[in-house]
Design an enzyme around this catalytic site. Structure first.
Site, PDB file in Angstrom:
ATOM      1  N   GLU A  70       0.823  -1.333  -0.429  1.00 44.97           N
ATOM      2  CA  GLU A  70      -0.145  -0.114   0.066  1.00 44.97           C
ATOM      3  C   GLU A  70       1.019   1.260   0.094  1.00 44.97           C
ATOM      4  O   GLU A  70       1.116   1.616   0.828  1.00 44.97           O
ATOM      5  CB  GLU A  70      -1.121  -0.099   1.055  1.00 44.97           C
ATOM      6  CG  GLU A  70      -1.790  -1.482   1.674  1.00 44.97           C
ATOM      7  CD  GLU A  70      -2.829  -0.880   2.432  1.00 44.97           C
ATOM      8  OE1 GLU A  70      -3.452   0.200   2.727  1.00 44.97           O
ATOM      9  OE2 GLU A  70      -3.274  -1.849   2.854  1.00 44.97           O
ATOM     10  N   PHE A  71       0.975   1.542  -0.986  1.00 44.11           N
ATOM     11  CA  PHE A  71       0.879   1.424  -2.447  1.00 44.11           C
ATOM     12  C   PHE A  71       1.722   1.542  -3.299  1.00 44.11           C
ATOM     13  O   PHE A  71       2.631   2.746  -2.916  1.00 44.11           O
ATOM     14  CB  PHE A  71      -0.671   2.518  -2.536  1.00 44.11           C
ATOM     15  CG  PHE A  71      -1.772   1.967  -2.853  1.00 44.11           C
ATOM     16  CD1 PHE A  71      -2.750   0.451  -2.561  1.00 44.11           C
ATOM     17  CD2 PHE A  71      -1.792   2.605  -1.234  1.00 44.11           C
ATOM     18  CE1 PHE A  71      -3.481   0.364  -1.909  1.00 44.11           C
ATOM     19  CE2 PHE A  71      -3.520   2.506  -0.726  1.00 44.11           C
ATOM     20  CZ  PHE A  71      -4.308   1.081  -1.204  1.00 44.11           C
TER      21      PHE A  71
END
Length: 384
Positions: free
Chosen positions: A152-153
């Site tokens: 993420e991310f």
């Protein structure tokens, strides 16, 4: 998804060895993938959570993901320490003799983990190889059925390109290892942004996932269809609306973006939230969707699990509203406003996912639905 560090210790080897001697039939190629024939009904169990894995009702799930383990920043190998032994043992003990059985996956990363580290790992073939070999070693040693990546991310389009290479080399390594050892291939999955293009504010702009690599190398990708709005916003809104006519921030838009990008629907597992977001209203008399807020209504970031929300609603005599347009709930009492999902909205979302031909759904996270009412309704809606 919230990051929590998983710790694996050598003491677990004995326990999991017993487990797989007893359950040797699950090592066949057919049994490894029989769970996929009728869809995926999965959930993450946060490492160290006070909700014991022994309480997990496996009637409602096919796959349980243990979250999370982190790679070491220098070696790029999965970090294994001697702490956390108690919950690690409990997890193995709790799931090794369950009926019906579930498959277990080891999840790597999570919300709040070091995105730059994953970028570095994915950036060169040598780094990727070190990381991949470590994941296989750990997953086999502790008898997991698969591995899951929650990065993420990715922050740039180059990151996305490298992620595609990581998926490809990871799958190839898993395939080769399974062939040599004459064992079922470990599953390979990945939690991803709700949209096929990450549009989070940042200096690098929008970046799109490697859809061809997802189709070819992952068993499935898991769009995180939640955290659309929260106390970082100045106005109340839904945590995980199915529809939003005012913006592209919705599950409907996100899942269709994945399909339009070329990812086959049967490669997608939709994310569902067993928690909501709570705001403190600026004016308790202005309490609809979009009302002005002054911050979180809790001591944390405004996050409240499903059980806490039900307790609040009952104790405060809150007004509960089901928005049949957005397909989501909100409640309010005094200056507190909460956006969340309940049985009817979860049921509608699961049926929506099935109508699109998706592989299944997952929950973040176990322990937030202790009476299993939501989990049961989701499973029933899927048609299990």
């Amino acid at each position: 998804m919230a990051v929590q560090k998983i710790i694996i210790t050598p003491i677990l080897v004995f326990l999991v060895t017993i487990f797989f001697n007893v359950s040797s039939s699950s090592s066949s190629n057919n049994s490894q993938y029989q769970f996929l024939n009728h869809g995926v009904r999965s959930a993450y169990w946060p490492a160290g959570d006070d909700f014991s894995p022994s309480l997990i009702d496996t009637n409602y799930f096919t796959h349980i993901l243990l979250a999370f383990i982190q790679p070491e920043p220098i070696s790029f190998k999965l970090e294994i320490t001697k702490s956390g032994i108690k919950w690690g043992q409990n997890f193995i003990k709790a799931l090794r003799h369950r009926s019906p059985p579930v498959k277990t996956l080891l999840s790597i990363g999570g919300g709040g983990s070091n995105s730059t580290l994953f970028s570095e790992i994915a950036s060169t073939k040598q780094n990727r190889e070190i990381f991949i070999n470590s994941t296989i070693e750990v997953a086999r040693k502790y008898r997991f059925d698969g591995v899951d990546l929650d990065w993420e991310f990715p922050e740039t389009q180059q990151d996305m390109f490298n992620l595609g290479l990581l998926y490809e080399e990871w799958y190839n390594a898993l395939f080769a290892e399974a062939k040599v050892r004459r064992k079922p291939r470990l599953l390979l999955t990945s939690a991803v942004y709700y949209n096929s293009t990450v549009r989070l504010i940042g200096k690098h702009g929008p970046r799109s996932y490697p859809t061809q690599a997802i189709n070819k190398y992952l068993d499935w990708a898991s769009p995180m269809c939640f955290d659309y709005h929260g106390t970082w916003d100045n106005n109340t809104d839904f945590n995980a609306a199915l529809y939003d006519s005012k913006s592209e921030i919705s599950t409907n838009f996100g899942l269709h973006s994945w399909i339009k990008s070329g990812v086959r629907p049967e490669k997608l597992v939709m994310g569902l939230a067993l928690y909501g977001r709570a705001w403190e209203l600026k004016d308790p008399n202005v309490n609809g969707v979009g009302a002005e807020a002054v911050g979180p209504a809790t001591d944390t970031d405004g996050s409240m699990n499903y059980n806490e929300i039900l307790k609040f609603n009952k104790q405060s005599g809150a007004n509960v509203v089901y928005d049949k347009v957005a397909i989501s709930f909100y409640s309010y009492a005094g200056t507190t406003w909460i956006g969340y999902d309940d049985g009817p909205s979860i049921t509608t979302k699961v049926r929506f996912a099935k109508s699109l031909g998706l592989k299944g759904y997952f929950f973040w996270a176990l322990g937030k639905d202790k009476d299993w009412s939501i989990s049961k309704q989701a499973s029933n809606a899927w048609g299990h």
